[in-house]
Design an enzyme around this catalytic site. Structure first.
Site, mmCIF file in Angstrom:
data_model
loop_
_atom_site.group_PDB
_atom_site.id
_atom_site.type_symbol
_atom_site.label_atom_id
_atom_site.label_comp_id
_atom_site.label_asym_id
_atom_site.label_seq_id
_atom_site.Cartn_x
_atom_site.Cartn_y
_atom_site.Cartn_z
ATOM 1 N N ASP A 235 49.145 36.113 24.846
ATOM 2 C CA ASP A 235 47.868 36.042 24.148
ATOM 3 C C ASP A 235 47.049 37.245 24.564
ATOM 4 O O ASP A 235 47.135 37.686 25.723
ATOM 5 C CB ASP A 235 47.126 34.748 24.503
ATOM 6 C CG ASP A 235 45.904 34.532 23.618
ATOM 7 O OD1 ASP A 235 46.059 33.940 22.533
ATOM 8 O OD2 ASP A 235 44.806 34.983 24.003
ATOM 9 N N ARG B 101 55.430 22.845 24.396
ATOM 10 C CA ARG B 101 53.986 22.684 24.532
ATOM 11 C C ARG B 101 53.597 21.249 24.887
ATOM 12 O O ARG B 101 52.494 21.011 25.399
ATOM 13 C CB ARG B 101 53.277 23.100 23.237
ATOM 14 C CG ARG B 101 53.080 24.606 23.098
ATOM 15 C CD ARG B 101 52.253 25.225 24.221
ATOM 16 N NE ARG B 101 50.988 24.588 24.406
ATOM 17 C CZ ARG B 101 49.889 24.891 23.729
ATOM 18 N NH1 ARG B 101 49.920 25.846 22.819
ATOM 19 N NH2 ARG B 101 48.769 24.257 23.970
ATOM 20 N N TYR C 188 35.150 39.304 22.283
ATOM 21 C CA TYR C 188 35.295 38.041 23.012
ATOM 22 C C TYR C 188 34.472 38.063 24.294
ATOM 23 O O TYR C 188 33.828 37.069 24.657
ATOM 24 C CB TYR C 188 36.759 37.793 23.346
ATOM 25 C CG TYR C 188 37.579 37.267 22.204
ATOM 26 C CD1 TYR C 188 37.325 36.010 21.665
ATOM 27 C CD2 TYR C 188 38.610 38.020 21.654
ATOM 28 C CE1 TYR C 188 38.084 35.518 20.603
ATOM 29 C CE2 TYR C 188 39.369 37.544 20.602
ATOM 30 C CZ TYR C 188 39.106 36.284 20.077
ATOM 31 O OH TYR C 188 39.856 35.805 19.035
ATOM 32 N N ARG D 283 52.988 36.008 15.139
ATOM 33 C CA ARG D 283 52.926 34.624 15.589
ATOM 34 C C ARG D 283 54.207 33.887 15.208
ATOM 35 O O ARG D 283 54.182 32.742 14.790
ATOM 36 C CB ARG D 283 51.691 33.922 15.014
ATOM 37 C CG ARG D 283 51.151 32.797 15.908
ATOM 38 C CD ARG D 283 49.893 32.173 15.329
ATOM 39 N NE ARG D 283 48.775 33.099 15.304
ATOM 40 C CZ ARG D 283 47.852 33.146 14.350
ATOM 41 N NH1 ARG D 283 47.905 32.319 13.346
ATOM 42 N NH2 ARG D 283 46.856 34.019 14.422
ATOM 43 N N ARG E 89 53.534 26.760 16.792
ATOM 44 C CA ARG E 89 53.575 25.321 16.563
ATOM 45 C C ARG E 89 54.350 24.898 15.326
ATOM 46 O O ARG E 89 54.660 23.712 15.167
ATOM 47 C CB ARG E 89 52.148 24.777 16.493
ATOM 48 C CG ARG E 89 51.456 24.736 17.852
ATOM 49 C CD ARG E 89 50.197 23.899 17.805
ATOM 50 N NE ARG E 89 49.607 23.757 19.132
ATOM 51 C CZ ARG E 89 49.990 22.867 20.040
ATOM 52 N NH1 ARG E 89 50.995 22.044 19.763
ATOM 53 N NH2 ARG E 89 49.406 22.795 21.212
#
Length: 357
Positions: free
Chosen positions: A75, A39, A150, A26, A30
């Protein structure tokens, strides 16, 4: 352009390289102001689906941090689009599947044969990145169990109750689901390699929720097939799972090129358990990066001491960079690891054993 002689790729194959290569899971995210600026205008899926944006975001941490590898910005849930499954990426939640996959009919609708043609933007991003990068590019995919969780749960879960209900209650349906997901991941990862990815990481984020017997019976046969198929591409295959301290020997038996370690295990002990014929990646606790620098340095030193100068260590975190991490600390950590490991290989370090890719 990075080549097969690059130190990150050589370390994955347990060659003696100095300094120790560093990258972060990652590592585009952010915590970086330049990412937040992108973003502010685009959603995560917008970035993934637009090669120009994907290239820019993937390159941001390479420019700022001086890491030894880039990882494609994407992702794991993107594969659902390739399978023809409607899904959403909800802010602060993660992938959400409005119609969970819990029946034979739902499994039959999954289309692993259409994955690559539905995701051309991923391969285009990889091709564009290879023209820009001077470090290797890591492609990735979710591993079958984590993807299945998921799909069956309909989103993130703490208990995986529905996943385990299906896994224990209908073994035939469970294996049918895992077979389709395994085929999809293999096709997707192979296409990434063909487009130019120089390593593949399999993210099995939730596999640590399994009992060893369930891993052996319900997951390992599919993973073994997948890892073997991806090793045939000739690129290093990195397998990373969270909270997998109880499964390390079983993960090593899958024969990935590199075993990713989270921060819940001591790297030295974990490496002994997986065997020195595997490279390892990790495993600083991401939360430590928010501490004062002396503690960051001390904990990073513990990781390096545990690696003991053996060939085959890739320095990384034990999971992804946290959003409130100071990028200056990450850049300083990269520089520090490089400085501390720039000398000769430690005496008595285990030599590479047998040329696995």
């Amino acid at each position: 352009m990075a080549t097969q002689d690059d130190r990150f790729l050589r370390a994955c194959r347990r060659a003696a390289v100095r300094p120790t290569p560093v990258w972060f899971m990652r590592q585009a995210g952010r915590y970086m102001p330049e990412y937040r600026a992108v973003r502010a205008r685009f959603s995560l899926l917008d970035i993934v689906r637009r090669p120009d944006l994907c290239v820019e975001v993937t390159l941001q941490p390479v420019r700022r941090l001086g890491v030894d590898a880039a990882i494609l910005f994407s992702d794991i849930s993107v594969l659902f689009e390739g399978l023809g499954v409607p899904f959403e990426l909800q802010e602060g939640v993660g992938p959400v599947v409005p119609q969970p996959v819990r029946t034979g009919e739902a499994v039959e609708r999954l289309d692993p044969g259409g994955v690559v043609e539905r995701l051309p933007f991923v391969m285009e991003s990889i091709r564009l990145l290879r023209r820009e990068l001077r470090v290797p590019l890591i492609g990735f995919a979710g591993a079958p169990f984590t993807l299945a969780s998921y799909l069956v749960e309909g989103g993130p879960s703490r208990t995986f109750a529905e996943t385990k209900r299906l896994m224990h209650g209908d073994a035939g349906l469970w294996h049918a689901l895992m077979e389709r997901l395994t085929s999809a991941v293999e096709s997707f990862a192979r296409a990434q390699v063909e487009a130019g990815a120089q390593a593949i990481q399999l993210f099995d984020s939730w596999v640590g929720a399994l009992a060893p017997a369930d891993f052996d019976e319900r997951v390992a046969p599919h993973l073994r097939r997948l890892v073997a198929a991806l090793r045939q591409t000739g690129v290093p295959v990195i397998y990373f799972g969270v909270d997998t301290g109880g499964l390390l020997e079983r993960i090593a038996a899958l024969e990935p090129t590199v075993v990713g370690l989270d921060w819940r295990v001591d790297l030295g002990e974990a490496w002994r358990r997986v065997g020195y014929d595997r490279a390892v990646q990790g495993n600083l606790d991401p939360s430590v990066l928010r501490a004062p620098w002396p503690l960051v340095e001390r904990r990073a030193r513990q990781v390096l001491d545990a690696a003991a100068g053996r060939p085959g260590h890739v320095f990384n975190l034990g999971h992804g960079v946290l959003p409130d991490t100071d990028p200056a600390v990450l850049a300083r950590l990269v520089e520090w690891v490089h400085e501390q490991t720039a000398g000769a290989q430690a005496p008595g370090a285990a030599p590479p054993a047998g040329g696995a890719s």
